[in-house]
Design a protein around this motif. Structure first.
Motif, PDB file in Angstrom:
ATOM      1  N   GLU A   1       2.392  -1.974   0.412  1.00  0.00           N
ATOM      2  CA  GLU A   1       2.047  -1.348   1.695  1.00  0.00           C
ATOM      3  C   GLU A   1       3.209  -0.534   2.271  1.00  0.00           C
ATOM      4  N   THR A   2       4.417  -1.088   2.194  1.00  0.00           N
ATOM      5  CA  THR A   2       5.561  -0.387   2.785  1.00  0.00           C
ATOM      6  C   THR A   2       5.797   0.949   2.082  1.00  0.00           C
TER       7      THR A   2
ATOM      8  N   TYR B   1      -5.903  -5.550  11.217  1.00  0.00           N
ATOM      9  CA  TYR B   1      -5.330  -5.807   9.886  1.00  0.00           C
ATOM     10  C   TYR B   1      -5.045  -4.507   9.118  1.00  0.00           C
ATOM     11  N   GLY B   2      -4.917  -3.404   9.838  1.00  0.00           N
ATOM     12  CA  GLY B   2      -4.738  -2.112   9.176  1.00  0.00           C
ATOM     13  C   GLY B   2      -3.285  -1.680   9.111  1.00  0.00           C
ATOM     14  N   MET B   3      -3.088  -0.428   8.720  1.00  0.00           N
ATOM     15  CA  MET B   3      -1.753   0.082   8.429  1.00  0.00           C
ATOM     16  C   MET B   3      -1.062   0.715   9.630  1.00  0.00           C
TER      17      MET B   3
ATOM     18  N   ILE C   1     -10.126 -14.240  12.281  1.00  0.00           N
ATOM     19  CA  ILE C   1      -9.047 -14.962  11.602  1.00  0.00           C
ATOM     20  C   ILE C   1      -9.074 -14.614  10.123  1.00  0.00           C
ATOM     21  N   SER C   2      -7.937 -14.212   9.579  1.00  0.00           N
ATOM     22  CA  SER C   2      -7.833 -13.961   8.142  1.00  0.00           C
ATOM     23  C   SER C   2      -7.418 -15.249   7.435  1.00  0.00           C
TER      24      SER C   2
ATOM     25  N   SER D   1      -6.117 -15.254   4.489  1.00  0.00           N
ATOM     26  CA  SER D   1      -5.046 -14.966   3.534  1.00  0.00           C
ATOM     27  C   SER D   1      -3.722 -15.538   4.041  1.00  0.00           C
TER      28      SER D   1
ATOM     29  N   ARG E   1      -0.894 -14.885   2.507  1.00  0.00           N
ATOM     30  CA  ARG E   1       0.174 -14.085   1.910  1.00  0.00           C
ATOM     31  C   ARG E   1       1.247 -13.752   2.958  1.00  0.00           C
ATOM     32  N   LEU E   2       0.824 -13.521   4.192  1.00  0.00           N
ATOM     33  CA  LEU E   2       1.778 -13.120   5.232  1.00  0.00           C
ATOM     34  C   LEU E   2       1.756 -14.056   6.442  1.00  0.00           C
ATOM     35  N   THR E   3       0.968 -15.111   6.369  1.00  0.00           N
ATOM     36  CA  THR E   3       0.858 -16.068   7.472  1.00  0.00           C
ATOM     37  C   THR E   3       0.905 -17.482   6.892  1.00  0.00           C
TER      38      THR E   3
ATOM     39  N   LYS F   1      -0.517 -22.246  10.335  1.00  0.00           N
ATOM     40  CA  LYS F   1      -0.865 -21.424  11.493  1.00  0.00           C
ATOM     41  C   LYS F   1      -2.353 -21.060  11.449  1.00  0.00           C
ATOM     42  N   ILE F   2      -2.838 -20.769  10.255  1.00  0.00           N
ATOM     43  CA  ILE F   2      -4.261 -20.459  10.089  1.00  0.00           C
ATOM     44  C   ILE F   2      -5.099 -21.679  10.479  1.00  0.00           C
TER      45      ILE F   2
ATOM     46  N   ASN G   1     -10.956 -12.018   4.509  1.00  0.00           N
ATOM     47  CA  ASN G   1     -10.262 -12.481   3.296  1.00  0.00           C
ATOM     48  C   ASN G   1     -10.553 -13.952   2.984  1.00  0.00           C
TER      49      ASN G   1
END
Lengths: 243, 243
Positions: free
Chosen positions: B58-59, B86-88, B131-132, B134, B136-138, B142-143, B161
């Motif tokens: 993404e970066t 959840y977008g860019m 709520i996602s 995924s 991968r980044l959380t 927490k989810i 996701n």
């Protein structure tokens, strides 16, 4: 056979409608809705039949849409924002019940979380809650519990209906509740008249939020623990930079 | 001066894009994005330059969009669903920092809560959480906390996701968490390939939800205490019938 479209028209300007919503409104015979939303779309589809009802007459309005479709007309019931998110689609399904006529097609539209989010920056990159501060149909205690739960679990928030003529103090009360959990410097934003004349927005802290003038055409954003101001915009990083 | 559009293209079919998104993609020189989304829009704008990067880059992708715009091109970074949810958009703002060039315009799109909601019925007439699943980044903890908080405060939920190649069991784990608070007969729905080939949906109970096959192209809806099945659709009444 005639069809009933339940159309989310988005924030209120033509460009923010979907192509699908535009086609449905072009193809229908009759457009029905709350008069403010009907007035918004009228200039774009001038040759249609228009039917309206006053603000709180949702049941009457939806029944009218079903009745007109049963007469053989193609009818579009217009909703501000999305047709599902606080929209009329549920009531249309309720009133039709287990009947299979008229055929219903629900057409989604941009809800204020998305259209307002894009205006103030990028506040919803992470999990969030959408909460209406109107207690016309929800007990205030339930709204309080939802605000507290969202704050405690670090959800960003989008607050719909932060104030109305009858109840100007809802946002101030909500800020009190949130302030018991969240720090006073938590970044917030207010979007006003999204996509319409007089569109504006600002960011402020949670502490400053109760002082902002809000009305029923405002949407309020509450950041999560990571939300920050970047170039003046309200931005909730997703964490991709470490990816 | 060149401009960087961050465009939410909605669920993936042309009709569900906004008129504004369509105009931005028509007017730009270069379309950048994850290859799946670039492949979706390519047939509609065949004469553009297309640039892609692999899934987790993404970066790199956002930096490429900023760099191309700084070269003087009008660039559109395409995001599935909304550009903010959840977008860019956030990462674009982060990477640009306090610079004022290139100019950024964030164009909202239909997020799966809206496009999927319209497909399965009208599940989001009341307050809800997005709520996602995924991690991968959380962190997963927490989810879990967010799922529990949403269930305890009677928020409807939209789960993004629900599964991925690496982690097929996320939905099952989420159902375990939710099942500690919610009854087994709570109405749920799964929307698949919204607006794309193979579009489908189903409703089931929370108890049946872990048995459903889900993948990264699915969106899951969890009802609140009032949600019911009407004519086979998942409907959360707003309470208007008493108004």
């Amino acid at each position: 056979m005639a069809k009933l479209y339940v159309v989310g028209i988005g924030p209120g300007n033509y460009e923010n409608m979907t192509i699908r919503a535009d086609r449905a409104l072009q193809s229908c015979d009759t457009i029905i809705g709350y008069h403010v939303y009907v007035d918004l779309v009228k200039p774009w589809y001038p040759d249609k039949e228009f039917l309206t009802t006053p603000m709180t007459r949702e049941t009457q309005r939806c029944q009218m849409a079903l009745d007109e479709a049963m007469k053989g007309k193609n009818v579009a019931m217009v909703c501000s924002g999305d047709s599902v998110v606080y929209g009329m689609a549920a009531l249309i399904y309720e009133l039709r019940g287990e009947n299979i006529q008229p055929e219903i097609e629900v057409i989604p539209g941009l809800t204020a979380a998305c259209s307002g989010g894009a205006l103030v920056g990028a506040p919803l990159t992470h999990d969030f809650a959408v909460i209406s501060l109107s207690d016309r149909l929800t007990p205030w205690e339930k709204i309080e519990a939802r605000l507290t739960a969202a704050a405690q679990s670090d959800l960003s928030m989008v607050l719909y209906n932060p104030a109305s003529h009858g109840r100007p103090d809802h946002l101030r009360h909500a800020c009190e509740i949130l302030g018991r959990v969240l720090p006073g410097d938590r970044l917030c934003a207010v979007a006003r008249n999204i996509g319409r004349e007089g569109e504006s927005w600002l960011t402020c802290t949670l502490e400053q939020l109760p002082e902002q003038e809000v009305d029923m055409f405002c949407t309020v954003f509450i950041g999560n623990a990571m939300t920050q101001s970047i170039g003046g915009k309200m931005v909730t990083p997703r964490g991709y930079r470490h990816g």
